[in-house]
Design a protein around this motif. Sequence first.
Motif, PDB file in Angstrom:
ATOM      1  N   LEU A  70     -12.477 -20.390 -19.764  1.00 29.27           N
ATOM      2  CA  LEU A  70     -11.608 -19.091 -20.569  1.00 29.27           C
ATOM      3  C   LEU A  70     -11.232 -19.256 -19.266  1.00 29.27           C
ATOM      4  N   THR A  71      -9.751 -18.274 -19.174  1.00 29.01           N
ATOM      5  CA  THR A  71      -9.229 -17.613 -18.019  1.00 29.01           C
ATOM      6  C   THR A  71      -8.799 -16.220 -18.188  1.00 29.01           C
ATOM      7  N   CYS A  72      -8.708 -15.564 -17.267  1.00 33.12           N
ATOM      8  CA  CYS A  72      -8.380 -14.198 -17.136  1.00 33.12           C
ATOM      9  C   CYS A  72      -7.014 -14.104 -16.415  1.00 33.12           C
ATOM     10  N   ALA A  73      -5.804 -12.802 -16.012  1.00 37.64           N
ATOM     11  CA  ALA A  73      -5.523 -12.395 -15.549  1.00 37.64           C
ATOM     12  C   ALA A  73      -5.782 -11.273 -14.534  1.00 37.64           C
ATOM     13  N   SER A  74      -4.852 -11.506 -12.698  1.00 35.34           N
ATOM     14  CA  SER A  74      -5.028 -10.663 -12.002  1.00 35.34           C
ATOM     15  C   SER A  74      -4.281 -10.220 -10.923  1.00 35.34           C
ATOM     16  N   ALA A  75      -3.720  -9.201 -10.077  1.00 36.31           N
ATOM     17  CA  ALA A  75      -2.553  -9.780  -9.122  1.00 36.31           C
ATOM     18  C   ALA A  75      -2.871  -8.560  -7.986  1.00 36.31           C
ATOM     19  N   LEU A  76      -2.285  -9.090  -7.163  1.00 35.70           N
ATOM     20  CA  LEU A  76      -2.348  -8.100  -5.544  1.00 35.70           C
ATOM     21  C   LEU A  76      -1.387  -7.486  -5.284  1.00 35.70           C
ATOM     22  N   LYS A  77      -1.350  -6.382  -5.244  1.00 40.38           N
ATOM     23  CA  LYS A  77       0.189  -5.625  -4.168  1.00 40.38           C
ATOM     24  C   LYS A  77      -0.066  -5.285  -2.635  1.00 40.38           C
ATOM     25  N   ILE A  78       1.100  -6.083  -2.063  1.00 40.96           N
ATOM     26  CA  ILE A  78       0.324  -5.685  -0.925  1.00 40.96           C
ATOM     27  C   ILE A  78       1.496  -5.172  -0.642  1.00 40.96           C
ATOM     28  N   THR A  79       1.610  -4.077   0.284  1.00 43.07           N
ATOM     29  CA  THR A  79       2.550  -3.072   1.073  1.00 43.07           C
ATOM     30  C   THR A  79       2.547  -3.057   2.530  1.00 43.07           C
ATOM     31  N   SER A  80       4.021  -2.810   3.470  1.00 49.31           N
ATOM     32  CA  SER A  80       3.874  -2.482   4.549  1.00 49.31           C
ATOM     33  C   SER A  80       3.024  -1.407   5.023  1.00 49.31           C
ATOM     34  N   GLU A  81       2.566  -0.086   4.477  1.00 48.82           N
ATOM     35  CA  GLU A  81       1.329   1.177   4.712  1.00 48.82           C
ATOM     36  C   GLU A  81       0.617   0.769   5.339  1.00 48.82           C
ATOM     37  N   PRO A  82       0.626   1.409   7.116  1.00 47.52           N
ATOM     38  CA  PRO A  82      -0.628   1.125   7.402  1.00 47.52           C
ATOM     39  C   PRO A  82      -1.821   1.744   6.886  1.00 47.52           C
ATOM     40  N   ARG A  83      -3.113   1.011   7.887  1.00 51.39           N
ATOM     41  CA  ARG A  83      -3.850   1.281   6.705  1.00 51.39           C
ATOM     42  C   ARG A  83      -4.668   2.906   6.860  1.00 51.39           C
ATOM     43  N   ARG A  84      -4.843   3.453   5.960  1.00 54.57           N
ATOM     44  CA  ARG A  84      -5.130   4.825   5.777  1.00 54.57           C
ATOM     45  C   ARG A  84      -7.046   5.063   6.051  1.00 54.57           C
ATOM     46  N   ASN A  85      -7.375   6.719   6.331  1.00 56.54           N
ATOM     47  CA  ASN A  85      -8.527   6.635   6.229  1.00 56.54           C
ATOM     48  C   ASN A  85      -8.277   7.151   5.107  1.00 56.54           C
ATOM     49  N   ALA A  86      -9.969   6.668   4.181  1.00 47.18           N
ATOM     50  CA  ALA A  86     -10.654   6.863   2.580  1.00 47.18           C
ATOM     51  C   ALA A  86     -10.487   8.518   2.287  1.00 47.18           C
ATOM     52  N   PHE A  87     -10.614   8.979   3.451  1.00 43.25           N
ATOM     53  CA  PHE A  87     -11.749  10.650   2.962  1.00 43.25           C
ATOM     54  C   PHE A  87     -10.438  11.153   2.597  1.00 43.25           C
ATOM     55  N   THR A  88      -9.495  11.474   4.167  1.00 42.69           N
ATOM     56  CA  THR A  88      -8.850  12.132   4.324  1.00 42.69           C
ATOM     57  C   THR A  88      -6.964  11.637   4.720  1.00 42.69           C
ATOM     58  N   LYS A  89      -6.981  10.345   3.713  1.00 39.49           N
ATOM     59  CA  LYS A  89      -5.671   9.582   3.639  1.00 39.49           C
ATOM     60  C   LYS A  89      -4.842  10.142   4.817  1.00 39.49           C
ATOM     61  N   ALA A  90      -5.285  10.486   6.204  1.00 36.58           N
ATOM     62  CA  ALA A  90      -4.939  10.073   6.639  1.00 36.58           C
ATOM     63  C   ALA A  90      -4.778   8.651   7.457  1.00 36.58           C
ATOM     64  N   GLY A  91      -3.638   8.599   7.983  1.00 34.89           N
ATOM     65  CA  GLY A  91      -3.931   7.063   9.481  1.00 34.89           C
ATOM     66  C   GLY A  91      -4.883   6.959  10.635  1.00 34.89           C
ATOM     67  N   VAL A  92      -4.010   6.062  11.228  1.00 31.67           N
ATOM     68  CA  VAL A  92      -4.670   6.240  12.745  1.00 31.67           C
ATOM     69  C   VAL A  92      -4.991   6.696  13.704  1.00 31.67           C
ATOM     70  N   GLY A  93      -6.591   7.614  13.825  1.00 33.46           N
ATOM     71  CA  GLY A  93      -6.607   8.371  15.135  1.00 33.46           C
ATOM     72  C   GLY A  93      -7.818   9.158  15.000  1.00 33.46           C
ATOM     73  N   PRO A  94      -7.671  11.100  14.750  1.00 33.55           N
ATOM     74  CA  PRO A  94      -9.346  11.490  14.914  1.00 33.55           C
ATOM     75  C   PRO A  94      -8.998  11.926  13.746  1.00 33.55           C
ATOM     76  N   LEU A  95     -10.373  12.210  13.148  1.00 33.37           N
ATOM     77  CA  LEU A  95     -10.142  13.305  11.722  1.00 33.37           C
ATOM     78  C   LEU A  95      -9.689  14.061  12.058  1.00 33.37           C
ATOM     79  N   PRO A  96      -9.411  15.373  11.203  1.00 36.93           N
ATOM     80  CA  PRO A  96      -8.853  16.257  11.553  1.00 36.93           C
ATOM     81  C   PRO A  96      -9.796  17.708  11.245  1.00 36.93           C
ATOM     82  N   ILE A  97     -10.508  17.690  12.214  1.00 38.54           N
ATOM     83  CA  ILE A  97     -11.643  18.655  12.417  1.00 38.54           C
ATOM     84  C   ILE A  97     -10.924  19.685  13.311  1.00 38.54           C
ATOM     85  N   PRO A  98     -10.940  21.122  12.366  1.00 40.98           N
ATOM     86  CA  PRO A  98     -10.828  21.992  13.388  1.00 40.98           C
ATOM     87  C   PRO A  98     -11.700  22.411  14.804  1.00 40.98           C
TER      88      PRO A  98
END
Length: 266
Positions: free
Chosen positions: A229-257
């Motif tokens: 049998l067959t099934c479909a899926s898809a890829l969505k490629i964006t030009s956005e830089p990788r983000r921190n999965a917890f804070t949604k921030a970009g590359v750099g130190p975590l925003p800890i005060p």
Amino acid sequence: MAIIVLVDVGNALASSTLEGNTYLFDNMKLHGSENEGTGELVTAINGSYWRDGSQASEQVLNWLPYSLGSIPPTVPRGYEVERARQTDEQALAELQELAAKSTVPSSDAEAELNRIRRSVGTRIKTTRRTRGRMSGQKIVDVTGQVVTEDATAAASHPAPVITDIYGEAVESKIMYPAEYGSPDMVTDGWYWSATVDTSRPGTYSYMMRVQLHKLVQTNGELRWDPVNLTCASALKITSEPRRNAFTKAGVGPLPIPPAVRPGRGA
């Protein structure tokens, strides 16, 4: 990046389609993947680039197929073989006990032999197309109990097998899939993987050809017949830089005060 292909094998075989019987998950939900847990997953792939716009790296995808409502892949590798051996040993012990009873009436002995025969379970016929892990084994249910010929509806289905990945994303040279050998015995030593060109943003569909196995009886023998049998899926490629999965921030130190020392500001 991993994509789980979870298939309700029983319903898929009954309806002869993977539509509505496949649930796809990946580990990119916090990065923008859509329709997690459905048959319409769109996997987010965030590109990575140098300052001049050239591609900095590729992404790698791995597909892992599993069966819903079957023996989980986390049990020991030889679980089914061990359960079959246990039933054989138990049947032999019961036969020895029956043979030792010389005063058992013939009718009772016949009924006891039939009970022992049923408790041994049923083995799958080995065919040219079903050699390997599934051939010659006893049929078991999801609890590990052996199944007899008249109770095969409770049989635990073998895990689905991806046999091909094709479609727009492959034809457009967005991803390059291939099957690889692996020491991971959960996948029988094989798995599908692909490198993805992240330099071309857009949404690209692809298809998976999945092989299921249906338990059928032919000439008084049971065997697993392959069903494709067959099934479909898809890829969505964006030009956005990788983000921190917890804070949604970009590359750099975590925003800890910075910590405030006791006694200051009082």
